[in-house]
Design a protein around this motif. Structure first.
Motif, short mmCIF file in Angstrom:
data_model
loop_
_atom_site.label_atom_id
_atom_site.label_comp_id
_atom_site.label_asym_id
_atom_site.label_seq_id
_atom_site.Cartn_x
_atom_site.Cartn_y
_atom_site.Cartn_z
N ALA A 1 0.62 -1.12 0.00
CA ALA A 1 -0.26 -0.43 -0.09
C ALA A 1 0.75 0.97 0.28
CB ALA A 1 -1.36 0.00 1.60
N SER A 2 1.65 1.16 0.53
CA SER A 2 2.83 2.39 0.68
C SER A 2 3.64 2.51 -0.56
CB SER A 2 3.69 2.29 1.63
OG SER A 2 4.82 3.18 1.77
N ALA A 3 3.93 1.98 -1.08
CA ALA A 3 4.66 1.97 -2.55
C ALA A 3 3.05 2.53 -3.66
CB ALA A 3 5.46 0.17 -3.01
N LEU A 4 2.49 2.05 -3.27
CA LEU A 4 1.08 2.01 -4.25
C LEU A 4 0.52 3.73 -4.17
CD1 LEU A 4 -1.61 -0.36 -4.13
CD2 LEU A 4 -0.19 -0.21 -5.77
N ARG A 5 0.98 4.60 -2.63
CA ARG A 5 0.67 5.84 -2.86
C ARG A 5 1.91 6.52 -3.07
NH1 ARG A 5 -1.24 3.71 2.39
NH2 ARG A 5 -3.17 4.05 3.20
N ASP A 6 3.03 5.57 -3.17
CA ASP A 6 3.97 6.91 -3.41
C ASP A 6 4.68 6.28 -5.25
OD1 ASP A 6 5.49 6.84 -0.88
OD2 ASP A 6 6.85 4.93 -2.04
N MET A 7 3.41 5.95 -5.67
CA MET A 7 3.04 6.14 -7.45
C MET A 7 1.69 6.86 -7.94
SD MET A 7 2.89 2.65 -8.89
CE MET A 7 3.95 2.09 -8.05
N ALA A 8 0.95 7.57 -6.24
CA ALA A 8 -0.61 8.10 -6.92
C ALA A 8 -0.55 9.23 -7.79
CB ALA A 8 -0.86 7.86 -5.40
N ASP A 9 0.64 9.78 -7.86
CA ASP A 9 0.21 11.22 -8.80
C ASP A 9 0.98 11.00 -9.92
OD1 ASP A 9 -1.89 12.48 -6.93
OD2 ASP A 9 0.21 13.02 -5.95
N MET A 10 1.67 10.11 -10.54
CA MET A 10 2.45 9.82 -11.60
C MET A 10 1.80 9.18 -12.81
SD MET A 10 5.45 7.38 -9.26
CE MET A 10 6.79 7.44 -11.25
N TYR A 11 0.55 8.87 -12.81
CA TYR A 11 0.16 7.70 -13.83
C TYR A 11 -1.47 8.10 -14.03
CZ TYR A 11 3.94 4.65 -13.26
OH TYR A 11 5.54 4.16 -13.00
N SER A 12 -1.51 8.17 -15.24
CA SER A 12 -3.03 8.47 -14.71
C SER A 12 -4.10 7.61 -15.48
CB SER A 12 -3.37 10.06 -16.91
OG SER A 12 -2.50 8.84 -17.69
N LEU A 13 -3.31 6.53 -15.27
CA LEU A 13 -4.49 5.20 -15.32
C LEU A 13 -3.73 4.83 -15.10
CD1 LEU A 13 -6.83 3.81 -16.15
CD2 LEU A 13 -6.04 3.34 -18.89
N PHE A 14 -4.47 3.73 -13.90
CA PHE A 14 -3.52 2.70 -13.50
C PHE A 14 -4.31 1.21 -13.87
CE2 PHE A 14 -3.02 5.27 -10.25
CZ PHE A 14 -0.98 5.43 -10.23
N ILE A 15 -3.69 0.21 -14.40
CA ILE A 15 -4.21 -1.21 -15.24
C ILE A 15 -4.33 -2.28 -14.07
CG2 ILE A 15 -4.92 -2.39 -17.15
CD1 ILE A 15 -4.45 -0.66 -18.88
N VAL A 16 -5.30 -3.24 -14.06
CA VAL A 16 -4.43 -4.01 -12.52
C VAL A 16 -5.39 -5.19 -13.12
CG1 VAL A 16 -5.91 -2.71 -10.76
CG2 VAL A 16 -4.12 -4.39 -10.48
N GLY A 17 -5.15 -6.81 -12.47
CA GLY A 17 -5.80 -7.76 -12.71
C GLY A 17 -7.06 -7.48 -11.38
N LYS A 18 -8.09 -7.97 -11.32
CA LYS A 18 -9.51 -7.77 -9.79
C LYS A 18 -8.65 -9.56 -8.57
CE LYS A 18 -14.06 -10.02 -8.68
NZ LYS A 18 -14.72 -11.29 -8.79
N GLY A 19 -8.06 -10.72 -9.49
CA GLY A 19 -7.18 -10.57 -8.34
C GLY A 19 -7.93 -12.31 -9.08
N GLY A 20 -9.02 -13.06 -7.94
CA GLY A 20 -8.95 -14.64 -8.12
C GLY A 20 -8.41 -15.37 -8.08
N ARG A 21 -7.41 -15.09 -7.17
CA ARG A 21 -6.54 -16.44 -7.32
C ARG A 21 -6.28 -16.36 -5.68
NH1 ARG A 21 -1.46 -15.56 -7.95
NH2 ARG A 21 -1.05 -17.47 -8.73
N GLY A 22 -6.91 -16.10 -4.57
CA GLY A 22 -6.72 -16.82 -3.19
C GLY A 22 -6.52 -16.09 -3.01
N HIS A 23 -5.44 -15.79 -0.91
CA HIS A 23 -5.18 -14.80 -0.79
C HIS A 23 -3.25 -14.91 -0.92
CE1 HIS A 23 -8.83 -13.85 1.46
NE2 HIS A 23 -8.51 -14.57 1.77
N SER A 24 -2.90 -13.39 -1.72
CA SER A 24 -0.95 -13.04 -1.27
C SER A 24 -0.68 -12.90 -0.38
CB SER A 24 -0.99 -12.54 -2.28
OG SER A 24 0.07 -11.91 -2.74
N PRO A 25 0.51 -13.34 0.70
CA PRO A 25 1.16 -12.41 1.14
C PRO A 25 1.26 -11.41 1.33
CG PRO A 25 2.05 -15.23 0.73
CD PRO A 25 1.32 -14.32 -0.20
N LEU A 26 1.39 -10.45 0.52
CA LEU A 26 1.80 -9.51 -0.51
C LEU A 26 0.37 -8.53 -0.08
CD1 LEU A 26 3.98 -9.54 -3.90
CD2 LEU A 26 4.31 -8.77 -1.20
N THR A 27 -0.77 -9.02 -0.23
CA THR A 27 -1.82 -8.17 0.21
C THR A 27 -2.38 -8.40 1.20
OG1 THR A 27 -3.31 -9.77 -1.38
CG2 THR A 27 -2.49 -8.12 -2.47
#
Length: 766
Positions: free
Chosen positions: A695-721
């Motif tokens: 989450a901290s890394a995502l906040r650091d790049m919050a103002d750097m891009y006009s569009l973020f593309i990401v997959g929904k997930g659907g693979r269970g729980h990840s240690p990184l989230t």
């Protein structure tokens, strides 16, 4: 005793009133019978043209008109002239509408295979027709020149009824498939060949070659002049009616009058107006209120009245009473077999040359066998149509809706997209994504924009913008209001600046069933991806405000039931300084886009969509992959080269399952070799240990891009989230998408969350 009626009144009844009454009665009977047969035949899979031709056949001299009273009523003096005039006017507007709806870019792209298939069948039919002319001339005891009879036989054998092919393909839901579109294009080219043959036959005896050439040249210049004139008047009308939904009735009447006048002038010179009307429609300027209004005014009457009457009259002309002897029956069967054999042989030979699969080639061959235009119709129309639905159902598994995920789709292949909006807010960003998905090479894209409108009552209606809503259910002015004008304006600006035609659809339905309309239409048009708007919109102060709850439930249902990939757009274009909206408005500003890759099928699908954006000259794409710190020690991801620049730009998570890890590494390696090494796309890996660091890394790049593309997930729980889902508000966005869409997460760019279609959707998030 009273005096007998005056002779003048009797003459008036016989010469004027009866033909008009006869024509009107015939039209009414055809419409009633066709609806009756359609109700009876629809449960067994027969399309509407079969019912319409059958209605005319039953009404004609083969069945009901064999009764003396019915025959005397329908076949009177001058009635034939009325029927011919009616079919002529019908043909004009049908071919103009076909041209107006034609996918011209696809026809240009497929000109070589379509021409090969059309001329393959036509040339073979020409050879067959020339070979049997002498035999037919002797057996029928014909008079006149044998050459003219050869041309007539060739015209009948070589013709393919394009209106019938188009209507049949639409009813059987193959009009948007590659085979269906190829059949439509080939039938149009084949019709042009048959029309040329008919011109030779009709004018051979009436004028010398010089006069015939001058008349043909004059007809050509009429068509060219109308096309040029339509270009100027359409643009002028678009500017003149800037604040209106549609053109005024008088303006529409003038446009129709121009087309009618040109077609009549061509017919008066002895040439068929079939090709001319089609070209006038095909070359009519797309986009804007003018084309939209013409489609509205034409589609409803043509589809519901003119075409049923046209096909009904095709069956009405068939007369099996001429088959009154073994010789005539034999000749009839002989011609039918030659017609089928010539088309099948020529079409299959062409398909073999083009390396088309055999099952598709057989279907194309039978579709090309259809006959349609009334001036060369034979009874074989009614017989051949019954073969096609059976063949299509037999090949349903092959020709049905087959979704190809963006993950494995060639980024240079055609992309079919369905974008849905409930209001004008996300339209600019939606069309911006459409423009960007073409890449730098202007990859073919077929976009559809569906305006979803809530209908509280149980009644629902689905209407194309080039269809008129049924007044029995609604008043079109009550649906959409001024939002329709705003959406039209945004689409018109986009079309004028990019040249991409956006097909607009309006759906008026209760929220409880709205998802069915979206999913069904996506299947009908074979969309690769559905773009949905988020159920919240951004206010002036940057906060997200919820819209109707029905929008959210519709999104959730589409995610569960759609047979293709689905993306939800969280639009922040109205406050973001650099947004996708600028692309739709022709901005030269460079747009910075980030694709966040955490692994799994949804992220691979997001990467597949990003391939198309990455090659666009206004897009600076960066792939951001986050890996756990332990992955650095074990060299996980080392097969994908590390990029030194932008080291703080990318986030990705290691998958739990080894097979998914292999798939992730394989697609990333291929992507890296194709796009990163060439400098088209940036790529970085960043290592984190927990959801908090993510989450901290995502906040650091919050103002750097006009569009973020990401997959929904659907693979269970990840240690990184881990722990990130504790404050999750919108599970339909997945853990990362929900964080980026949160009002508490200070971000300026829009977010596109993509879910890949799988046979069994996994509702678990990361």
């Amino acid at each position: 005793m009273g005096a007998p009626p005056p002779p003048k009144q009797e003459y008036c009844n016989e010469e004027l009133f009866n033909p008009v009454l006869t024509t009107g009665a015939q039209v009414s009977c055809i419409l009633v019978l066709s609806h009756f047969f359609q109700l009876a035949l629809k449960p067994i899979g027969q399309p509407a043209p079969v019912a319409q031709i059958l209605a005319g056949f039953v009404l004609g001299p083969s069945v009901l008109s064999r009764i003396e009273g019915v025959k005397n009523f329908f076949f009177q003096n001058f009635a034939g002239d009325y029927y011919e005039a009616m079919s002529l006017y019908s043909r004009m507007f049908i071919m103009f509408l076909i041209g107006l709806e034609m996918d011209v870019p696809y026809m240009i792209r497929s000109l070589r295979p379509a021409s090969t298939i059309a001329f393959g069948g036509s040339i073979m039919c020409t050879i067959f027709g020339a070979a049997i002319t002498n035999f037919m001339y002797q057996e029928t005891e014909a008079r006149g020149e044998m050459v003219m009879m050869a041309f007539m036989i060739i015209g009948v054998l070589a013709n393919s009824g394009s209106p019938l092919v188009i209507r049949l393909a639409a009813d059987l839901k193959i009009a948007t498939s590659d085979v269906g579109r190829l059949a439509i294009s080939s039938s149009l080219i084949s019709d042009m060949y048959a029309v040329l043959i008919l011109v030779v036959v009709s004018k051979k005896e009436q004028m010398n070659l010089g006069k015939w050439f001058l008349s043909g040249l004059a007809s050509f210049f009429i068509v060219v002049a109308v096309i040029i004139f339509n270009t100027y008047i359409a643009n002028w009308l678009n500017r003149r009616n800037r604040n209106q939904k549609y053109l005024k009735n008088m303006e529409v009447f003038v446009l129709f009058l121009i087309v009618f006048g040109a077609a009549t002038a061509i017919e008066s010179m002895g040439f068929s107006s079939i090709v001319g009307c089609f070209l006038i429609g095909a070359m009519f300027p797309r986009g804007g209120r003018t084309a939209r209004t013409l489609l509205i005014r034409l589609t409803y009457p043509v589809q519901n009245f003119i075409i049923p009457i046209y096909f009904g009259y095709t069956g009405f002309r068939a007369d099996i009473t001429v088959l009154d002897s073994p010789r005539n029956i034999g000749l009839f069967v002989f011609v039918i077999l030659l017609c089928i054999g010539g088309k099948i042989t020529g079409t299959l030979a062409a398909c073999h040359y083009l390396k088309t699969p055999l099952n598709e080639g057989v279907l194309l061959a039978f579709l090309m066998n259809l006959k349609g235009h009334v001036d060369i119709v034979t009874l074989s129309v009614g017989l051949q149509n019954k073969l096609i639905p059976i063949l299509v159902r037999r090949e349903n598994d092959t020709l049905g809706y087959r979704h190809t995920s963006l993950e494995i789709q060639n980024p240079e292949s055609e992309l079919r997209m369905l974008a849905c909006v409930h209001s004008p807010r996300p339209v600019s960003t939606m069309v911006g994504l459409i423009a960007s998905s073409r890449g730098s090479e202007n990859v073919p894209v077929t976009p559809y924009l569906m305006h979803l409108i809530e209908l509280p009552e149980r009644t629902k209606t689905k209407v194309l913008y080039h269809q008129r809503e049924d007044d029995e259910f609604s008043d079109e002015e009550d649906y959409g209001g001024n939002e329709v004008v705003e959406i039209n304006d945004a689409v018109d600006i986009f079309t004028s600046e990019t040249g991409v035609i956006v097909n607009q659809i309006k759906v008026v339905s209760p929220f409880v069933t709205m998802y069915e309309d979206v999913c069904d239409f996506a299947e009908d048009v074979r969309a690769s991806i559905i773009l949905l708007p988020f159920h919240k919109h951004q206010r002036i102060d940057g906060k997200l405000e919820s819209d109707k709850e029905g929008i959210r439930t519709t999104n959730q249902k589409v995610l569960r039931h759609a047979q293709c990939s689905v993306a939800i757009l969280v639009d922040r274009a109205h406050t973001a300084g650099a947004s996708s909206q600028a692309q739709a408005q022709g901005s030269e500003a460079l747009q910075h886009v980030a694709t966040l890759f955490f692994g799994g099928p949804d992220d691979r699908e997001a990467l597949g969509f990003s391939k198309r954006l990455g090659t666009h000259h206004h897009i600076n794409l960066t792939i951001i992959r986050f890996l756990p710190v332990s992955a650095r020690e074990h060299n996980v991801g080392a097969n994908v080269a590390t990029v030194a620049h932008k080291a703080d730009d990318v986030l990705m998570a290691i998958p739990d399952h080894e097979t998914d890890t292999e798939a992730d590494n394989a697609i990333l390696t291929d992507f890296y070799n194709r796009y990163v090494t060439s400098g088209k796309v940036g790529y970085v890996e960043k290592y984190v240990e927990s959801g908090e660091e993510t989450a901290s890394a995502l906040r650091d790049m919050a103002d750097m891009y006009s569009l973020f593309i990401v997959g929904k997930g659907g693979r269970g729980h990840s240690p990184l989230t881990t722990g990130m889902s504790d404050w999750e508000e919108c599970p339909e966005l997945g853990t990362i998408g929900d964080l980026l869409a949160s009002s508490d997460f200070d971000i300026s760019g829009s977010v596109l969350v993509i879910q890949q279609h799988r046979d069994s959707q996994n509702d678990d998030d990361r």
